[in-house]
Motif scaffolding. Structure first.
Motif, short mmCIF file in Angstrom:
data_model
loop_
_atom_site.label_atom_id
_atom_site.label_comp_id
_atom_site.label_asym_id
_atom_site.label_seq_id
_atom_site.Cartn_x
_atom_site.Cartn_y
_atom_site.Cartn_z
N LEU A 176 -6.16 10.98 0.59
CA LEU A 176 -6.27 10.38 1.92
C LEU A 176 -7.20 11.19 2.81
CD1 LEU A 176 -2.62 9.12 2.53
CD2 LEU A 176 -4.65 7.72 2.23
N SER B 5 -10.64 10.40 1.72
CA SER B 5 -11.03 9.07 2.17
C SER B 5 -11.30 9.03 3.68
CB SER B 5 -9.93 8.08 1.77
OG SER B 5 -10.20 6.81 2.25
N LEU C 218 1.01 4.15 -3.05
CA LEU C 218 0.63 5.53 -2.72
C LEU C 218 1.81 6.48 -2.89
CD1 LEU C 218 -1.71 5.03 0.39
CD2 LEU C 218 -2.38 5.61 -1.94
N VAL D 86 0.84 -1.20 0.00
CA VAL D 86 0.00 0.00 0.00
C VAL D 86 0.88 1.26 0.00
CG1 VAL D 86 -1.65 1.32 1.40
CG2 VAL D 86 -1.96 -1.13 1.12
N LEU E 218 -7.30 3.23 -0.64
CA LEU E 218 -7.19 4.45 0.17
C LEU E 218 -7.59 4.18 1.62
CD1 LEU E 218 -8.54 7.05 -2.38
CD2 LEU E 218 -6.23 6.97 -1.43
N ALA E 219 -8.59 3.32 1.80
CA ALA E 219 -9.00 2.97 3.17
C ALA E 219 -7.83 2.29 3.89
CB ALA E 219 -10.23 2.08 3.16
N LEU E 220 -7.09 1.47 3.16
CA LEU E 220 -5.91 0.84 3.76
C LEU E 220 -4.84 1.89 4.04
CD1 LEU E 220 -5.67 -2.41 1.60
CD2 LEU E 220 -6.35 -2.24 3.97
N GLY E 221 -4.70 2.84 3.11
CA GLY E 221 -3.73 3.93 3.31
C GLY E 221 -4.07 4.72 4.57
N ASN E 222 -5.37 4.87 4.83
CA ASN E 222 -5.78 5.61 6.04
C ASN E 222 -5.29 4.93 7.31
OD1 ASN E 222 -7.09 7.53 4.63
ND2 ASN E 222 -9.10 6.54 4.77
N GLN E 223 -5.32 3.61 7.27
CA GLN E 223 -4.83 2.89 8.46
C GLN E 223 -3.38 3.23 8.74
OE1 GLN E 223 -5.59 -1.20 9.03
NE2 GLN E 223 -7.46 -1.17 7.81
N LEU E 224 -2.60 3.35 7.65
CA LEU E 224 -1.19 3.70 7.84
C LEU E 224 -1.06 5.12 8.38
CD1 LEU E 224 0.37 2.23 4.56
CD2 LEU E 224 0.16 1.14 6.77
N THR E 225 -1.92 6.02 7.87
CA THR E 225 -1.88 7.41 8.35
C THR E 225 -2.26 7.45 9.84
OG1 THR E 225 -2.73 8.02 6.19
CG2 THR E 225 -2.72 9.74 7.84
N TYR E 226 -3.33 6.73 10.18
CA TYR E 226 -3.74 6.72 11.59
C TYR E 226 -2.64 6.16 12.49
CZ TYR E 226 -8.61 7.88 10.40
OH TYR E 226 -9.75 8.50 9.97
#
Lengths: 197, 236
Positions: free
Chosen positions: A144, A147, A132, A128, B49-57
């Motif tokens: 992001l 989303s 990205l 991922v 993107l939902a998976l990317g959000n997990q990384l951001t969180y």
């Protein structure tokens, strides 16, 4: 003095997404991390690993609330404990020390529920991140934030765009770009499907 | 693929279509395998993107965690409880003095002030002057924040957002004219709008009311300004 929230307020904020959700996330983590770490570290885990588990647990809690898996039958705190414990069991299982833990369980265990936990594996994380990272920074930020359910206005203000419409156009442009990258990368599609299923 | 189809799929996946439009679109998907594939691909992109959000969180939680821990280790550096009590006593004395000196009814600009939240989410674990200053700021220890942020700016004068937070620090310390100097140095687009608003408050609180009013009018007349409503309210 930091603001305090009721469970109901936290749930509403998590569902609303955007900045409200991040605030709720920070609040939950700060409120419970020491307690849950103490609960986990009574057994085998070191503090660092326990903190990492609680971080993953908070992310699972956000997803559980957003996807309607958290039905409100318990408090958020109980839910967080239950998720933390399940994530922890998963790690112990990998280390082959699960049995020792189960034998040491005592009457102070706080939860009897067993929420499903999902956390990305290392190869999923790197897959991922890699795809990205191929986007320009601005595109990544817009997508992001979108989303995460930031409003167009919030995105415009945070990233310095003049109005909502500019953000909307930018989001569509970047989404198309990312879609093409996904189209050309069967590996990432497989990884997404593995995650969903 | 045409833009129109792309946007239609976006609206469908984001739940923005009416029930009628949704049913019709789903019938199209059933009948057209190439459209079905486009929808599946776009759904996967959303999921990515939902998976990317997990990384951001996760990054954000790590940052919160290191801030919490740095905070726990910073406190002892600033002395014991007795020192804090002495500092609190001095602060109370100074506040009483300032209160007595203030105009009856207080300054409406200062009443509007509340310190801007720390949105810097610094991710490195090194406890430099900036990080220490921001931790003190988040904990409302503005005198400590002032000394660390000033020190940091001496060495890094181009960091606009640090001027912004130092300005807030001066406002919290009731030193509005020093705050004015700091807010004037913020140029980055990301911080410009809040800096405008805080500059207006600082000008008003330091008795430069004419300039404060002009700035508030400019903010109030700008439909894209995040502080438009607050400015309108204060101008009433």
């Amino acid at each position: 003095m930091a603001k305090s929230y009721s469970d109901q307020e936290l749930i509403e904020r998590i569902k609303a997404g955007g900045h409200a959700c991040e605030e709720a996330m920070g609040f939950i983590y700060k409120q419970y991390v020491d307690e849950v770490v103490a609960y986990l570290t009574r057994r085998q885990f070191d503090g660092e690993e326990a903190r990492d588990v609680v971080q993953d647990a908070v992310i699972n809690l956000l997803m559980g609330v957003q996807q309607g898996k958290f039905l409100g039958n318990s408090s958020l705190k109980t839910y967080l404990y239950a998720i933390s414990k399940n994530l922890w069991l998963r790690r112990l299982r990998r280390k082959g020390t699960e049995d020792a833990y189960i034998q040491k369980q005592d009457e102070t265990d706080v939860d009897h529920t067993s929420p499903e936990v999902l956390i990305m594996e290392e190869d999923q994380r790197s897959g991922v991140s890699e795809i990205l990272a191929k986007l320009k920074e601005r595109c990544r930020e817009v997508l992001l934030m979108w989303s995460q359910k930031y409003s167009m206005k919030e995105i415009a203000q945070t990233l310095g765009y003049s109005n909502d419409q500019v953000v909307r156009n930018k989001k569509n442009h970047c989404m198309k770009e990312l879609k093409e990258k996904v189209r050309n990368n069967p590996h990432i599609r497989q990884l997404i499907h593995d995650w969903v299923n | 693929m045409e833009d129109k189809t792309f946007e239609r799929i976006e609206a469908y996946l984001s739940g923005e279509l009416s029930q009628e439009a949704k049913t019709a679109f789903e019938a199209n998907i059933q009948a057209d395998p190439s459209l079905a594939e486009e929808v599946a691909l776009q759904r996967d992109t959303h999921q990515l993107l939902a998976l990317g959000n997990q990384l951001t969180y996760k990054d954000k939680l790590k940052a919160i965690d290191s801030e919490m821990r740095a905070n726990a280790t910073v406190r002892p550096l600033f002395g014991n409880a007795r020192m804090w009590l002495a500092a609190a006593a001095v602060l109370i004395a100074v506040s009483v003095l300032l209160w007595n000196l203030s105009i009856p009814g207080g300054n409406s600009y200062m009443n509007e002030f509340s310190a801007y939240p720390d949105l810097t989410s610094m991710r490195n674990d090194t406890l430099d002057d900036l990080k220490t200053g921001m931790i003190a700021y988040s904990n409302e220890k503005y005198d400590i924040a002032e000394s660390y942020l000033s020190k940091y700016l001496n060495e890094n004068p181009d960091q606009g957002f640090v001027h912004f937070y130092l300005g807030n620090t001066y406002m919290a310390l009731n030193q509005a004219s020093k705050a004015v100097d700091e807010f004037r140095q913020v140029e980055s687009p990301k911080w410009k709008q809040p800096a405008d608003w805080y500059l207006a408050l600082a000008l008003g609180a330091s008795e430069q009311k004419e300039e404060a009013q002009q700035l508030l009018k400019r903010i109030a007349s700008d439909n894209d300004h995040a502080y438009k409503e607050q400015a309108e309210e204060l101008l009433k």
